[in-house]
Design an enzyme around this catalytic site. Structure first.
Site, short mmCIF file in Angstrom:
data_model
loop_
_atom_site.label_atom_id
_atom_site.label_comp_id
_atom_site.label_asym_id
_atom_site.label_seq_id
_atom_site.Cartn_x
_atom_site.Cartn_y
_atom_site.Cartn_z
N ARG A 180 11.18 26.84 3.67
CA ARG A 180 10.80 28.11 3.05
C ARG A 180 9.44 28.61 3.51
O ARG A 180 9.12 29.77 3.32
CB ARG A 180 10.86 27.98 1.52
CG ARG A 180 12.29 27.99 0.99
CD ARG A 180 12.36 27.92 -0.52
NE ARG A 180 12.25 26.56 -1.01
CZ ARG A 180 12.35 26.21 -2.29
NH1 ARG A 180 12.54 27.15 -3.20
NH2 ARG A 180 12.26 24.95 -2.65
N ASP A 214 23.97 30.92 -5.39
CA ASP A 214 22.77 31.02 -4.58
C ASP A 214 22.68 29.78 -3.70
O ASP A 214 23.47 28.83 -3.86
CB ASP A 214 21.54 31.13 -5.48
CG ASP A 214 20.35 31.81 -4.79
OD1 ASP A 214 20.45 32.10 -3.58
OD2 ASP A 214 19.34 32.05 -5.47
N ARG A 242 12.30 47.68 -14.21
CA ARG A 242 11.25 47.66 -15.22
C ARG A 242 11.39 48.88 -16.12
O ARG A 242 11.25 50.02 -15.67
CB ARG A 242 9.87 47.62 -14.57
CG ARG A 242 8.72 47.55 -15.57
CD ARG A 242 7.40 47.21 -14.91
NE ARG A 242 7.38 45.85 -14.38
CZ ARG A 242 7.16 44.76 -15.11
NH1 ARG A 242 6.98 44.88 -16.42
NH2 ARG A 242 7.15 43.58 -14.54
N LYS A 264 16.71 44.01 -10.77
CA LYS A 264 15.69 43.99 -11.81
C LYS A 264 15.08 45.40 -11.93
O LYS A 264 14.62 45.97 -10.94
CB LYS A 264 14.60 42.98 -11.46
CG LYS A 264 13.55 42.78 -12.55
CD LYS A 264 12.45 41.84 -12.08
CE LYS A 264 12.98 40.44 -11.85
NZ LYS A 264 11.88 39.50 -11.48
N SER A 298 16.05 25.93 -8.20
CA SER A 298 14.85 25.10 -8.28
C SER A 298 14.47 24.87 -9.74
O SER A 298 14.93 23.93 -10.37
CB SER A 298 13.72 25.76 -7.50
OG SER A 298 12.58 24.94 -7.47
N THR A 299 13.66 25.72 -10.31
CA THR A 299 13.27 25.55 -11.72
C THR A 299 14.29 26.15 -12.67
O THR A 299 14.30 25.83 -13.86
CB THR A 299 11.91 26.21 -11.99
OG1 THR A 299 12.01 27.62 -11.75
CG2 THR A 299 10.83 25.62 -11.09
N ASP A 316 0.82 -1.22 0.00
CA ASP A 316 0.00 0.00 0.00
C ASP A 316 0.85 1.27 0.00
O ASP A 316 0.35 2.37 0.21
CB ASP A 316 -0.96 0.02 1.19
CG ASP A 316 -0.23 0.01 2.53
OD1 ASP A 316 1.03 -0.01 2.53
OD2 ASP A 316 -0.90 0.06 3.58
N ASN A 317 2.18 1.11 -0.21
CA ASN A 317 3.14 2.23 -0.34
C ASN A 317 3.60 2.80 0.99
O ASN A 317 4.34 3.79 1.02
CB ASN A 317 2.58 3.35 -1.23
CG ASN A 317 3.67 4.00 -2.06
OD1 ASN A 317 4.59 3.32 -2.52
ND2 ASN A 317 3.59 5.29 -2.27
#
Length: 284
Positions: free
Chosen positions: A92, A212, A188, A186, A216-217, A34-35
């Site tokens: 986080r 850093d 704008r 950054k 992550s992505t 059942d994991n």
């Protein structure tokens, strides 16, 4: 003292046991149909102090596995347990961002404080989370080791943090490299156009280390790399302590122009070229 490895840190635990000149305890991990998770400490336990090493790459499973390991060690008569979590999951979520939210790391800190006697981690996302623990909370810094790794790979480098919050990482690495440091800001320019550039330094014709705690992505860093290349940067190396590298993160970075991506074995990945084993040993 014995060293006990969870399933997520088997190689790192072996390195630590070698540095301590102690045998790595044999542990069996498996799943029921059942994991549900099963752990068993196979070796006979004759010591009253144990170091459990289990990073939280597979967060929820690793947390349950760690709880079971620590409870099994107590049942076998171990009096002192030091839990080493090189990558500490849920760190986080360290405050309420919206009403009714769970402060995830605070909830887990209560559990860890009840089942262990000390917790060691590497570069937690926020240092103030130590206040949630009622046991000693000790953390190591892998940034200098990452900087040492790239030291001979860069010529006349600049060290950059991806944002102001990571500036201390850049400052630490810059001391090892004897280089200038800055952070990416950054700006704008219009409703549809954003400029990302170092706050004060010029990257034209310079090698760059972007550093850093976590990748992550990889989206933000890849955008920064592309723009730094457009501003005349030569070789760019991207380094982080915890290389989560979700999905196509590596592909994004290489496509943007990164020469190399470097991480540690707090979170084992194909770029984990720097080990934190000696840092852990020094914190025990």
């Amino acid at each position: 003292m014995i060293v006990v490895s969870g399933s997520q840190s088997q190689n790192l635990a072996f390195k630590v046991s070698n540095l301590l000149d102690t045998k790595l305890t044999r542990v069996e991990y498996k799943r029921f149909p059942d994991n549900e998770i099963y752990v068993r400490i196979v070796d006979e336990i004759n010591d009253n102090e144990a170091v459990v090493i289990n990073t939280q790459k597979n967060q929820n499973d690793a947390i349950i596995e760690t709880i079971l390991l620590c409870d099994a060690l107590r049942d076998e008569g171990v009096e002192k347990i030091t839990l080493v979590v090189p990558y500490l999951a849920y760190a986080r979520q360290d405050k309420k961002f919206n009403p009714g939210e769970a402060v995830s790391i605070k909830a887990l800190a209560k559990i860890y404080s009840n089942i262990t006697d000390k917790l060691i981690t590497i570069n937690p996302h926020e240092i103030h989370i130590k206040d949630f623990f009622t046991i000693p909370f000790v953390y190591g810094d892998a940034i200098p080791k990452l900087a040492e790794y790239v030291k001979d790979k860069l010529d006349n480098p600049i060290v950059l943090a991806p944002d102001k919050g990571a500036l201390e990482f850049a400052k630490t690495a810059s001391k090892v490299l004897n280089a200038e440091y800055d952070y990416l800001e950054k700006t704008r320019l219009s409703p549809t156009e954003i400029q990302i550039a170092p706050k004060t330094l010029d990257v034209n014709n310079r090698d760059v280390l972007i550093i850093d705690d976590i990748i992550s992505t990889g989206g933000t860093m890849a955008t920064a790399v592309k723009l730094l290349k457009e501003q005349g940067a030569k070789k760019i190396i991207s380094a982080c302590v915890h290389p989560l590298l979700i999905g196509d993160a590596l592909n994004k970075l290489y496509s943007a122009g990164v020469e190399e991506v470097v991480g540690t074995d707090t979170y084992l990945s194909e770029v984990s070229k720097v080990s934190v084993a000696d840092i852990i040993v020094n914190l025990l």
